[in-house]
Design a protein around this motif. Structure first.
Motif, PDB file in Angstrom:
ATOM      1  N   LEU A  72      64.546  65.150  14.300  1.00 13.01           N
ATOM      2  CA  LEU A  72      64.746  66.522  13.547  1.00 13.01           C
ATOM      3  C   LEU A  72      66.008  66.688  14.610  1.00 13.01           C
ATOM      4  CD1 LEU A  72      62.045  68.737  12.254  1.00 13.01           C
ATOM      5  CD2 LEU A  72      63.731  66.878  11.206  1.00 13.01           C
ATOM      6  N   THR A  73      65.876  66.307  15.643  1.00 12.20           N
ATOM      7  CA  THR A  73      66.727  66.880  17.193  1.00 12.20           C
ATOM      8  C   THR A  73      67.046  65.378  17.797  1.00 12.20           C
ATOM      9  OG1 THR A  73      65.457  69.152  17.417  1.00 12.20           O
ATOM     10  CG2 THR A  73      66.700  68.917  19.621  1.00 12.20           C
ATOM     11  N   LEU A  74      68.219  65.695  17.475  1.00 11.04           N
ATOM     12  CA  LEU A  74      69.257  64.272  18.951  1.00 11.04           C
ATOM     13  C   LEU A  74      69.372  64.844  20.152  1.00 11.04           C
ATOM     14  CD1 LEU A  74      70.501  61.850  19.198  1.00 11.04           C
ATOM     15  CD2 LEU A  74      73.015  62.585  17.867  1.00 11.04           C
ATOM     16  N   VAL A  75      69.167  64.211  20.779  1.00  8.41           N
ATOM     17  CA  VAL A  75      69.948  64.297  22.400  1.00  8.41           C
ATOM     18  C   VAL A  75      69.718  62.725  22.605  1.00  8.41           C
ATOM     19  CG1 VAL A  75      68.222  64.551  25.686  1.00  8.41           C
ATOM     20  CG2 VAL A  75      67.755  65.634  22.682  1.00  8.41           C
ATOM     21  N   THR A  76      71.634  63.334  23.168  1.00  6.61           N
ATOM     22  CA  THR A  76      72.521  61.805  23.480  1.00  6.61           C
ATOM     23  C   THR A  76      73.623  62.504  24.738  1.00  6.61           C
ATOM     24  OG1 THR A  76      73.658  60.418  22.725  1.00  6.61           O
ATOM     25  CG2 THR A  76      74.131  62.603  22.064  1.00  6.61           C
ATOM     26  N   GLY A  77      74.618  60.960  25.113  1.00 10.14           N
ATOM     27  CA  GLY A  77      75.389  61.568  25.615  1.00 10.14           C
ATOM     28  C   GLY A  77      75.866  60.515  26.286  1.00 10.14           C
ATOM     29  N   SER A  78      76.091  60.996  27.804  1.00 16.28           N
ATOM     30  CA  SER A  78      76.758  59.382  28.944  1.00 16.28           C
ATOM     31  C   SER A  78      75.441  59.628  30.084  1.00 16.28           C
ATOM     32  CB  SER A  78      77.512  59.711  29.831  1.00 16.28           C
ATOM     33  OG  SER A  78      77.073  61.169  30.425  1.00 16.28           O
ATOM     34  N   LEU A  79      73.930  60.182  29.784  1.00 17.68           N
ATOM     35  CA  LEU A  79      73.161  60.178  30.756  1.00 17.68           C
ATOM     36  C   LEU A  79      71.946  58.845  31.004  1.00 17.68           C
ATOM     37  CD1 LEU A  79      71.837  61.998  33.409  1.00 17.68           C
ATOM     38  CD2 LEU A  79      70.174  62.259  31.737  1.00 17.68           C
ATOM     39  N   ASN A  80      72.129  57.926  31.674  1.00 16.49           N
ATOM     40  CA  ASN A  80      71.372  57.287  32.041  1.00 16.49           C
ATOM     41  C   ASN A  80      69.668  58.285  32.522  1.00 16.49           C
ATOM     42  OD1 ASN A  80      71.749  54.706  31.077  1.00 16.49           O
ATOM     43  ND2 ASN A  80      73.436  54.441  32.302  1.00 16.49           N
ATOM     44  N   TRP A  81      68.437  57.187  31.869  1.00 19.08           N
ATOM     45  CA  TRP A  81      67.498  58.035  32.714  1.00 19.08           C
ATOM     46  C   TRP A  81      67.050  57.330  34.152  1.00 19.08           C
ATOM     47  CZ3 TRP A  81      63.569  59.536  27.795  1.00 19.08           C
ATOM     48  CH2 TRP A  81      64.000  60.250  27.280  1.00 19.08           C
ATOM     49  N   SER A  82      67.648  58.428  35.419  1.00 18.97           N
ATOM     50  CA  SER A  82      67.380  57.601  36.949  1.00 18.97           C
ATOM     51  C   SER A  82      67.750  58.583  37.594  1.00 18.97           C
ATOM     52  CB  SER A  82      68.750  55.937  36.455  1.00 18.97           C
ATOM     53  OG  SER A  82      69.558  56.674  36.126  1.00 18.97           O
ATOM     54  N   ALA A  83      67.286  58.231  38.602  1.00 17.34           N
ATOM     55  CA  ALA A  83      67.925  59.429  39.795  1.00 17.34           C
ATOM     56  C   ALA A  83      69.419  59.372  40.248  1.00 17.34           C
ATOM     57  CB  ALA A  83      67.108  58.940  40.806  1.00 17.34           C
ATOM     58  N   GLN A  84      69.984  58.951  39.811  1.00 17.54           N
ATOM     59  CA  GLN A  84      71.551  58.992  40.552  1.00 17.54           C
ATOM     60  C   GLN A  84      71.792  59.725  39.308  1.00 17.54           C
ATOM     61  OE1 GLN A  84      73.199  57.404  43.552  1.00 17.54           O
ATOM     62  NE2 GLN A  84      74.797  58.643  41.803  1.00 17.54           N
ATOM     63  N   GLY A  85      71.799  59.214  37.527  1.00 19.31           N
ATOM     64  CA  GLY A  85      72.220  60.092  36.705  1.00 19.31           C
ATOM     65  C   GLY A  85      72.166  61.475  36.685  1.00 19.31           C
TER      66      GLY A  85
END
Length: 215
Positions: A160-173
Motif C-alpha cells: 500500500l505504501t511505496l518508499v523510493t528515491g536515490s537512497l542506497n541502504w548504506s551508512a554512506q547513503g
C-alpha cells in the motif's frame, strides 16, 4: 397464493437490500481510495544526523543508554515507516549494508511479517552486505543474473505504501551523501511498483540461476 406473494416480496427485498449494501460498500471503498490518493507524499532528505533508532524496533517501549541522540531524523522516520509493516515488506534495493535498516528488516521478519528482498548480485557479495544475515534469519533474497546492475531503490509496505528515491541502504547513503526518499500512497503509482517487484521476483527465481554469489 398469499404465501407465494409474500415469499416473492421477501426475495425482492433481500435482492434490493444486497444491491444497496454492495453499492454502499463500493462507495466506501472508492471514498477511501480517493482519500489515499489525495494524501500528500512525504519527502525525506539525507544525510541524516547520527541517531539511535533501536528503541523503535522494540516490541514494547524501552529506553536506550547508548549515548547517541534519539531525536527525530530522516532515519528515524524511515525506520518507523518500515517497522509499521503488518502483512508484507518487499525490499528492492541496490546496496543493503546499513546496520540500522537491516536491523529494521530483521525486526519486521521476526514479527512474522512476510519479507522478500531483491538486490544486486555484484554488491551483495561485497564486505558489509547484510544479505547473508538476512538469509541466515530465513529471509528469502533474490538477485539479478546479468552484468547490468539491479539498480532499483524502493520498498513496499503491505503493498500500500511505496518508499523510493536515490537512497542506497548504506551508512554512506544515510549519513554522508545528499540523498532523497519519497513516500507515496497513490494507488496507481504503488500498483506499478508492486507489479515491477512481482515481475523481478519471478525473473530472479533461484531455479533459473546460472550463478549465485556466496553471501
Amino acid at each position: 397464493m398469499l404465501l407465494t406473494a409474500v415469499s416473492a416480496w421477501r426475495g425482492l427485498v433481500v435482492v434490493v437490500g444486497l444491491s444497496l449494501a454492495a453499492e454502499g460498500l463500493y462507495y466506501v471503498i472508492s471514498h477511501l481510495k480517493r482519500l489515499r490518493e489525495r494524501r500528500p507524499a512525504q519527502v525525506l532528505f539525507f544525510p541524516a544526523p547520527v541517531t539511535c533508532v533501536r528503541p523503535l524496533l522494540l516490541s514494547s517501549p524501552g529506553h536506550c543508554r547508548c549515548g547517541l541522540s534519539h531525536r527525530e531524523s530522516a532515519l528515524s522516520c524511515l525506520t518507523r515507516l518500515l517497522i509499521s509493516a503488518r502483512r508484507s515488506l518487499d525490499v528492492c534495493v541496490f546496496t543493503i549494508s546499513s546496520l540500522e535498516l537491516s536491523s529494521t528488516v530483521l525486526a519486521v521478519h521476526g514479527r512474522g511479517v512476510r519479507v522478500r528482498v531483491i538486490t544486486d548480485s555484484d554488491y551483495m557479495a561485497l564486505a558489509g552486505s547484510q544479505v547473508g544475515t538476512f538469509r541466515r534469519a530465513g529471509i528469502e533474497v533474490r538477485h539479478d543474473q546479468d552484468t547490468n546492475y539491479m539498480h532499483h531503490k524502493f520498498a513496499l509496505i503491505d503493498g500500500l505504501t511505496l518508499v523510493t528515491g536515490s537512497l542506497n541502504w548504506s551508512a554512506q547513503g544515510i549519513f554522508g551523501n545528499k540523498e532523497n526518499v519519497i513516500i507515496i500512497e497513490n494507488t496507481d503509482i504503488v500498483k506499478a511498483f508492486v507489479e515491477e517487484f512481482g515481475q523481478l521476483w519471478n525473473e530472479y527465481d533461484p531455479a533459473k540461476y546460472s550463478f549465485s554469489p556466496q553471501r
